[in-house]
Design a protein around this motif. Structure first.
Motif, PDB file in Angstrom:
ATOM      1  N   ALA A   1      41.237  52.850  46.612  1.00 30.64           N
ATOM      2  CA  ALA A   1      40.518  52.776  45.347  1.00 30.64           C
ATOM      3  C   ALA A   1      39.227  51.786  45.203  1.00 30.64           C
ATOM      4  O   ALA A   1      39.347  50.672  45.588  1.00 30.64           O
ATOM      5  CB  ALA A   1      41.460  52.554  44.186  1.00 30.64           C
ATOM      6  N   ILE A  40      32.139  60.566  43.709  1.00 28.40           N
ATOM      7  CA  ILE A  40      33.453  60.636  43.128  1.00 28.40           C
ATOM      8  C   ILE A  40      34.158  61.912  44.109  1.00 28.40           C
ATOM      9  O   ILE A  40      35.157  61.534  44.659  1.00 28.40           O
ATOM     10  CB  ILE A  40      33.673  61.134  41.487  1.00 28.40           C
ATOM     11  CG1 ILE A  40      33.255  59.882  40.812  1.00 28.40           C
ATOM     12  CG2 ILE A  40      35.003  61.709  41.351  1.00 28.40           C
ATOM     13  CD1 ILE A  40      32.987  60.173  39.507  1.00 28.40           C
ATOM     14  N   ALA A  41      33.399  62.858  44.184  1.00 29.06           N
ATOM     15  CA  ALA A  41      33.845  63.808  45.154  1.00 29.06           C
ATOM     16  C   ALA A  41      34.004  63.622  46.571  1.00 29.06           C
ATOM     17  O   ALA A  41      35.124  63.999  46.918  1.00 29.06           O
ATOM     18  CB  ALA A  41      32.763  65.280  44.844  1.00 29.06           C
ATOM     19  N   HIS A 101      37.080  61.193  46.707  1.00 32.43           N
ATOM     20  CA  HIS A 101      38.356  61.956  46.487  1.00 32.43           C
ATOM     21  C   HIS A 101      38.812  62.726  47.749  1.00 32.43           C
ATOM     22  O   HIS A 101      39.815  63.218  48.080  1.00 32.43           O
ATOM     23  CB  HIS A 101      38.194  62.894  45.295  1.00 32.43           C
ATOM     24  CG  HIS A 101      38.417  62.142  43.928  1.00 32.43           C
ATOM     25  ND1 HIS A 101      38.292  62.779  42.697  1.00 32.43           N
ATOM     26  CD2 HIS A 101      38.581  60.852  43.837  1.00 32.43           C
ATOM     27  CE1 HIS A 101      38.306  62.069  41.985  1.00 32.43           C
ATOM     28  NE2 HIS A 101      38.447  60.858  42.257  1.00 32.43           N
ATOM     29  N   ASN A 156      40.672  60.892  50.074  1.00 32.95           N
ATOM     30  CA  ASN A 156      41.596  60.376  49.162  1.00 32.95           C
ATOM     31  C   ASN A 156      41.582  58.903  48.595  1.00 32.95           C
ATOM     32  O   ASN A 156      42.481  57.978  48.710  1.00 32.95           O
ATOM     33  CB  ASN A 156      42.977  60.246  50.131  1.00 32.95           C
ATOM     34  CG  ASN A 156      44.208  60.405  49.193  1.00 32.95           C
ATOM     35  OD1 ASN A 156      44.258  60.843  48.262  1.00 32.95           O
ATOM     36  ND2 ASN A 156      45.367  59.858  49.990  1.00 32.95           N
ATOM     37  N   ARG A 161      40.372  56.863  45.213  1.00 37.46           N
ATOM     38  CA  ARG A 161      40.182  56.727  43.757  1.00 37.46           C
ATOM     39  C   ARG A 161      38.794  56.142  43.437  1.00 37.46           C
ATOM     40  O   ARG A 161      38.655  55.065  44.250  1.00 37.46           O
ATOM     41  CB  ARG A 161      41.270  56.586  43.059  1.00 37.46           C
ATOM     42  CG  ARG A 161      42.469  57.737  43.298  1.00 37.46           C
ATOM     43  CD  ARG A 161      43.701  56.941  42.325  1.00 37.46           C
ATOM     44  NE  ARG A 161      44.551  58.123  42.361  1.00 37.46           N
ATOM     45  CZ  ARG A 161      45.489  58.411  43.149  1.00 37.46           C
ATOM     46  NH1 ARG A 161      45.626  58.040  44.424  1.00 37.46           N
ATOM     47  NH2 ARG A 161      46.400  59.217  43.136  1.00 37.46           N
TER      48      ARG A 161
END
Length: 191
Positions: free
Chosen positions: A51, A89-90, A93, A96, A98
């Protein structure tokens, strides 16, 4: 009968904090930005990052490094745009990873439209969105910033700021403030 429990993703996760201004410059202006972060996602993935925790990137006059937010639902142009954060963000993600935004709900900038309205008059509907008093108590602001109260000449009252005077505290006892902040969270969670 036994219950199966799944360990939450954050237990044992590697969270990498990014201070946007100094992480990576994506447009050559000498200031880190969202596109600079995007260019380093593969490297962060290789490091095993689960993350990314981004220090404030919301629109701000930058009196306190972005912690003085003037618009919770926009990106400061210093760092990019809403399209840039959507892309980050895309792409995160897709790897994997965050993305966590450093959300500051205690106070806004004194340039936030809510505070501008609040300080416009004592009978403004947004007046109770902040903490105003005729007589302040002896509270001190954090980080050696002096009194936690600043006099507003226009409305002849003091407003509370537990940090800088440019960061007036929201009145969380007002249900409209709570709902407005829930709207902000929904805005970002939908992204």
């Amino acid at each position: 009968m036994s219950e199966t429990t799944q360990t939450p993703w954050w237990k044992g996760a590697t969270v990498y904090q990014i201070y946007p201004r100094s992480f990576a410059d994506g447009n050559g202006d000498g200031i880190g930005d969202l596109n600079g972060m995007l260019r380093h996602l593969d490297h962060l993935q290789q490091l095993g990052v689960d993350a990314l925790w981004l220090s404030p990137i919301f629109r701000s006059p930058m009196a306190d490094a972005g912690y003085d937010i003037s618009d919770y639902c926009d990106i400061d142009p210093l760092f990019g745009s809403l399209a840039d954060i959507d892309r980050l963000i895309a792409e995160a993600h897709a790897r994997n990873i965050r993305v966590l935004l450093d959300f500051v709900p205690n106070h806004t900038s004194d340039e936030h439209p809510w505070f501008v309205e609040s300080r416009s008059s004592r009978d403004n509907p947004k007046r109770d969105w902040y903490v105003w008093r005729d007589q302040p108590n002896n509270w001190r602001a954090a980080l050696g910033a002096g009194s936690a109260w600043t006099w507003d000449e226009h409305t002849q009252q003091y407003y509370l700021h537990l940090f800088l005077a440019k960061q007036p505290d929201l009145n969380w006892r007002n249900p409209e403030v709570v709902e407005a902040m829930h709207d902000v969270l929904r805005f970002w969670l939908d992204r």
